[in-house]
Every structure is written in C-alpha cells, then in structure tokens.
Design a protein around this motif. Structure first.
Motif, short mmCIF file in Angstrom:
data_model
loop_
_atom_site.label_atom_id
_atom_site.label_comp_id
_atom_site.label_asym_id
_atom_site.label_seq_id
_atom_site.Cartn_x
_atom_site.Cartn_y
_atom_site.Cartn_z
N ARG A 179 0.77 -1.39 -0.07
CA ARG A 179 0.01 0.10 -0.08
C ARG A 179 0.85 1.44 -0.09
O ARG A 179 2.04 1.13 0.48
CB ARG A 179 -0.90 -0.09 1.18
N ALA A 180 0.36 2.30 -0.30
CA ALA A 180 1.10 3.60 -0.53
C ALA A 180 1.27 4.21 0.96
O ALA A 180 2.33 5.12 0.50
CB ALA A 180 0.44 4.60 -1.41
N VAL A 181 0.55 3.91 1.78
CA VAL A 181 0.98 4.81 3.02
C VAL A 181 1.91 3.99 3.79
O VAL A 181 1.72 2.57 3.97
CB VAL A 181 -0.49 4.70 3.88
N GLY A 182 2.89 4.68 4.39
CA GLY A 182 3.98 3.89 5.08
C GLY A 182 3.53 4.03 6.70
O GLY A 182 2.46 4.13 7.07
N THR A 183 4.67 3.86 7.27
CA THR A 183 4.65 4.06 9.03
C THR A 183 4.99 5.45 9.39
O THR A 183 5.28 6.30 8.59
CB THR A 183 5.36 2.76 9.46
N ASP A 184 5.41 5.35 10.68
CA ASP A 184 5.71 6.62 11.40
C ASP A 184 6.88 7.03 10.77
O ASP A 184 7.78 6.56 10.34
CB ASP A 184 5.87 6.37 12.78
N ILE B 174 7.35 -1.63 -6.10
CA ILE B 174 8.04 -0.36 -5.45
C ILE B 174 8.55 0.37 -6.63
O ILE B 174 9.71 0.20 -6.95
CB ILE B 174 8.92 -0.69 -4.37
N PHE B 175 7.91 1.54 -6.98
CA PHE B 175 8.11 2.37 -7.97
C PHE B 175 8.91 3.58 -7.42
O PHE B 175 8.03 4.60 -6.95
CB PHE B 175 7.27 2.74 -9.01
N ASN B 176 10.14 3.65 -7.87
CA ASN B 176 10.92 5.01 -7.07
C ASN B 176 10.53 5.45 -5.86
O ASN B 176 10.27 6.40 -5.09
CB ASN B 176 10.65 6.20 -7.98
N GLY B 177 10.59 4.15 -4.73
CA GLY B 177 10.35 4.22 -3.41
C GLY B 177 8.95 4.27 -3.09
O GLY B 177 8.74 4.40 -1.70
N LYS B 178 7.90 4.12 -3.80
CA LYS B 178 6.61 4.06 -3.41
C LYS B 178 5.92 2.84 -4.17
O LYS B 178 5.97 2.66 -5.12
CB LYS B 178 5.85 5.34 -3.90
N TYR B 179 4.97 2.38 -3.03
CA TYR B 179 4.03 1.02 -3.67
C TYR B 179 3.24 1.79 -4.87
O TYR B 179 2.82 2.99 -4.75
CB TYR B 179 3.25 0.44 -2.64
N ARG B 180 2.89 1.06 -5.63
CA ARG B 180 1.88 1.52 -6.91
C ARG B 180 1.50 0.20 -7.34
O ARG B 180 1.93 -0.91 -7.58
CB ARG B 180 2.41 2.49 -7.95
#
Length: 642
Positions: A227-232, A319-325
């Motif tokens: 998912r695109a939302v990470g943790t703290d 993980i595309f350039n550091g972000k899930y998509r």
C-alpha cells in the motif's frame, strides 16, 4: 560507577568448567576484505570510528578498541592510575590505558613505560581478548601460541589470516572483535567456588545490550509493501513490529529479508535498528537496456543476444521510485534506470519488483522562487516540494536550482508518473514526490550516420549512443540521419533529446546563433571543434552573434560591440587572466577585454588578441584555440601560441 557485570567477567579468569577442543590453526594466505565488518562494527559502536583497515594496531590503539568493545562508558570499569613516562595525562589514550591497566587486561612493558606505539601481534591480541571475556584459563600453557590456538578454536580468528607472531591490522582486529561478540558470556554461579555456566546471551548483548533477529521489512516512512501509506516518520516495520531506523539503508530494504541488530534507546519509544544486512533473498538487477518485454507475469530479458524469461507472482508488488503502486507492466520497462526482482520465498517466482525509473527533462527555464522547472521538450513542468527530502547532484556533487541557466539535462525520479496517449511517461507534477535528480550539462554537436530504432541506438560522430529516450510509441525519434544536430546527453551517456542546429529568428535573436558544444573527445584536445550555424541550419566558417549559447548557457554581447563588422566573428567579453567568458563586462575593468573568435576551414578557431577585427591579422598576433572546458558558468578557454 563500576559495573558488577564487568567485574564478574574479569573475575572469571579462574578455571572455566567447560571443555573445548584445542585445535592448532595454521596461518592461511587468503586475503580478506574487511570494509563490511569495519562498517558494521562502527555502526554498532563496538569499535572506534574512522579507522583505516590497512593500518597496523599499536598498543595504545588496542587499548582504545578494548575500551569500546567492553562499552566502558555504559558499563563502567576499574580505573588504574598509570604513571608511564610515554603516556601523558592529557593524551586521549590515557583513559583507555587507565582502564586496561586498572583491569589488568594490559600492563606496561616496565614500571615506567607502556610503549604506546609498539605494534601488537595476534598472540598479544588473543591474550587480551581471552582475558577480557573469561576464556583465559583455557590457554593452560600461557604462551602466545597457546593463546592464539585457543582463540582459533573459539572462532575468534575466523576470516583472519593469522600467525601468533604476526602483526595485526585494524581491519583484522575489527573482524576479531566481531567474532568475539558472537561468543556466549561466561558467568560465575557461586562466588568463590569453581562453578561456572555459559550464559544464554552472547557478548554483543552482554556488553552492549544489542539483540539481533531476522525478518522482512514491510514498510518504511514513505510506503508499505502493499500500500502507498507507510509507517511513522523515521521508522520501519519488520515482522509487524515498528522500529526506529537508525540507518538510512534499512529504509531501502523494503520487501527483503534481513538480519538486523537493534537496542532500546532512551529517546525513542521504539527500539532502534543500528545495522541490517540481507539474508538469503534471491535478487536480480537488470538495467533498462537489458529488459525486452513484460507481458502478464513473464519478465523477459535479452543479454548478449540471449533471451531469458523470469516468472512474476500473480500478485507481484511494485515499489516504483520508493513508493508502492499497483502493477502496470509499463512501469517494469523503464527507458532509463533498472529493475530489481526479489524472490523472498526462494521458489523461483519473483513477488517483488523494485523499479528505479528516470524521466529525462531538458531545462527551458526555472522559477527558483517557487521551485518550478519548465521543460523545453513539451513535458509538464516539475514542481519541487520545498520540504521534500530529495537529492539533486551533478557528478556526485550537490547543485542548486538557482545555478540552472537553461538546457541542462535532467534525469528525474518521481514516485508518481503519468502516461500520455503515446505511452510517453512524464512526472505527475501535481502529486509527485521528487526524490532524485541527476544533472548533466553535456551537449554535443554532430551528425548521426546510422540509426537503429529496433535496438535503440545511433552512431553519432563515430560513437554509439543509446537513443531509446528519444523514441516515441510510434517508433519515431528526434535523431535524424545526415543532419547537423545538437544532442543532449544524460549522466549515463544516453542521448535523451536531439534538435536541429537552427534557432528561430525573431526580436531576441539576430543574425546567426553560435552553438559552442563539447564533442565526444573528453580530453579537450585539438580534435574539439566549435561550429556556428545560421538560421537556415547551415554551418558557416564565419559567424556573428548577438547571443552565443555555450553548452546551455546564453551569453549576450554588449551593444557597444556592434559596428559594421557583421559576419566577421563572434564578439564576447573575456577575462584576460583566466580566459573565462563573462556576460556583463563593463569597460574599464579587468573584464573589459574583447575577444574575437574566427571559424576556420580546418575546424580550429582563430583567437584574435584585439578588440577590433584586423583584416590583415598575421600569425604573430593570432592564437589558436586548442581546447575548451565547459562548466555551468561559462567556457574556460585554453590557448596555445600559433
């Protein structure tokens, strides 16, 4: 405060109630690279910082290493009051020597001398390590060979080429200390009796309260694995537990199995990960040029004319350039960049694809106030978030947006992109996080005499260049055969854009326009040429310009330079001392020196040492440009007398 734990360890020099085989180990000739273990032990604070692995260990350095290994700052120690004539009380090593002599782990070579700069041998180091950890009595003979053999039998000399009488390097000592940290702690069960047990914990925990574990990194502050939302902020998730990321590279291990080392920290609610390393993941990295197709779950590569197909999971995470998509096969075929496939389950099916994809941009102009970059090729503008953490570098060095002067070649990595109707990718400027920009100012002038659309290359000035970034969905490219063009080169030496060597005529550009560009020759020798093109795209031996464009930077001549000399040369203001071209050179200053560049048939340029064109110039008052060097601010001229 003195530590009872450390006292128990030092007190356990008496007979240890356990049997270990005494296997003599011969010196081996294999060479080891200690860079990884030095980095690891430094990150864990179990050896001093900034050591040179190739330096020899001296007695004072051994005392310092032991001070760190025993974690004296947190555990305390028995301090001595050494009165050595060769260790001054103001020396940084005095405290280390005080601890070693007070704990009887090291002694001086006499009552008055410590010999701080004497190099130590493996036998000496083995004796100190065995003494400090409670295994000293296993070396019953008390010789250097005995200490060395016991250390070898315990694994302390693993991955070290040793001999009892050989001198020790810093890297070898770091490896030995790391090996010591894996030993079980020895503790006394009944004070005064010879009853001892080996503790359940190792010495890494015993001295430093550092634990280790294994698991998969499933989220960082930017994204989660699915998912695109990470943790703290500043944290990662491993095995569903939130940890503080004590090192940046743990954030980049998302989706991978790691062994990690962590400890509690008084400043954070979460334990802090101090070091992490990959375990047994099967990982493959392919450059963009090696990826042929991605159809369904089939990932096909072609290397050295050999195709190979890899199976993707039906629920592959991207993980595309550091972000899930969400999965999009086009994302796994970057024009510039690479794709890493990860098989964490080791079943020959890759369930994770980590994509690094760069989009080329050519700077038209910038709005430094609002952090906006405008592209000259028609792509959407780039808006950089002021608070976003991103890097923008040229040749590994940071550059600022304010330094851009136009025509810089950018490779932009953003986490959100869009495709147009021709499947050309652009940055989604409204929603993207820019996390990396690679800058190049290399532009070459020349002719392409061969283009291969299928294989994505062109022969330009006799050299082969990747031109895939210039090819659209219909197979068209801005590179043209047999025509003088300007080619924009990215930091990986790919051609990302080509334009005809012609400028639009209009109010801001009069006469011809001078393109001064670097050629393929990196040594800037006399093979380098500068050419001037008129508004019809024809190369002239002579050129006059109100403006000169020098590798992306535009230089405007002062109006005082204009007279009836149109067509005889390019007038520019130049610093007489350095040869650097200046744009605003007021008369009467050291920059009020006029240079005339005349284009010659042989490709060289006559540099006329006069503010006026002398139609009868001779070899005596002419100089020839043999090389020039380009930077962001202008062109540095090198001249040799004719």
């Amino acid at each position: 405060m003195k530590s009872k734990m450390l006292k128990r360890i030092i007190a356990s020099l008496m007979c240890v109630g356990m049997l270990l085989s005494m296997i003599p180990m011969m010196s081996i000739s294999a060479a080891y690279d200690y860079s990884d273990v030095v980095e690891k032990t430094t990150a864990l604070n179990i050896i001093p910082e900034k050591i040179d692995a190739e330096d020899f260990v001296t007695r004072k350095e051994l005392a310092k290493f032991m001070y760190y290994m025993l974690n004296v700052k947190e555990n305390g120690a028995v301090y001595g009051t050494p009165e050595f004539s060769d260790i001054d009380k103001t020396s940084e090593y005095y405290e280390y020597v005080s601890v070693m002599t007070g704990s009887r782990l090291m002694i001086g070579i006499s009552d008055t001398q410590f010999a701080p700069d004497m190099k130590v041998t493996f036998g000496m180091v083995a004796r100190v390590l065995l003494n400090a950890t409670g295994y000293y009595q296993l070396a019953r003979e008390g010789t250097m060979e005995s200490f060395t053999n016991v250390a070898a039998s315990l694994g302390i000399l693993k991955n070290v080429a040793y001999d009892a009488n050989s001198e020790v390097l810093m890297g070898e000592l770091a490896q030995m200390i790391w090996n010591v940290m894996q030993l079980k702690a020895v503790e006394t069960t009944i004070q005064g009796e010879s009853k001892y047990v080996v503790a359940d914990t190792n010495l890494l925990w015993h001295y430093h309260k550092i634990a280790d574990s294994k698991g998969k990194v499933t989220a960082n502050e930017d994204t989660a694995l699915n998912r695109a939302v990470g943790t703290d902020e500043g944290c990662v998730v491993i095995n569903d537990v939130v940890y503080r990321a004590g090192t940046d590279y743990i954030k980049n291990m998302i989706g991978k199995n790691v062994r990690f080392y962590y400890k509690s920290h008084e400043d954070f609610d979460e334990p802090i990960v101090m070091w992490a390393e990959l375990t047994s993941d099967k990982q493959l990295i392919f450059d963009a040029t090696e990826i042929k197709t991605v159809i369904g779950t089939s990932f096909t590569t072609e290397i050295d004319n050999k195709e190979k197909v890899y199976s993707l999971s039906s629920v592959v995470n991207v993980i595309f350039n550091g972000k899930y998509r969400p999965f999009d096969a086009r994302d796994l075929m970057p024009v510039i960049g690479n794709v890493e496939l990860v098989d964490a389950d080791e079943d020959r099916v890759y369930e994770l694809a980590i994509v690094k994809s760069y989009i080329p941009y050519i700077v038209k102009s910038v709005d430094a106030k609002d952090n906006i970059i405008y592209d000259k090729t028609g792509k959407s503008r780039i808006q950089i978030d002021d608070e976003a953490v991103y890097s923008m570098t040229q040749n590994g060095k940071a550059v600022a947006l304010e330094s851009f002067e136009g025509n810089e070649v950018l490779l932009v990595a953003a986490d959100k992109t869009v495709y147009d109707i021709n499947n050309v990718m652009s940055v989604d400027s409204a929603n993207s996080r820019i996390y990396e920009i690679l800058v190049s100012t290399e532009i070459i002038a020349g002719v392409a005499d061969e283009i291969n659309i299928g294989e994505g290359y062109a022969m330009i000035n006799g050299e082969k260049y990747d031109i895939r970034a210039t090819i659209d969905y219909a197979g068209n490219t801005s590179v043209e055969i047999g025509k003088e063009q300007i080619f924009y080169i990215d930091t990986f030496s790919n051609v990302v854009y080509a334009e005809n060597a012609v400028t639009e005529s209009g109010a801001t550009v009069k006469g011809t326009y001078a393109f001064v560009t670097k050629t393929k020759y990196d040594n800037f020798e006399d093979k380098t040429t500068i050419r001037c093109f008129d508004t019809n795209g024809n190369w002239n031996n002579y050129g006059f310009a109100e403006k000169a464009r020098i590798d992306g930077a535009t230089y405007r001549n002062q109006s005082t330079m204009y007279d009836a000399l149109t067509g005889t040369g390019i007038f520019l203001a130049s610093d007489k001392a350095t040869g650097r071209l200046e744009t605003n050179a007021p008369n009467g200053t050291e920059y009020a020196y006029l240079a005339v560049l005349r284009f010659n048939d042989d490709g060289k340029i006559t540099f006329i040492d006069t503010p006026y064109v002398n139609t009868n110039e001779t070899e005596e008052n002419s100089l020839y440009l043999n090389y020039y060097r380009i930077n962001n601010r202008g062109m540095e001229i090198g001249v040799d007398a004719a």
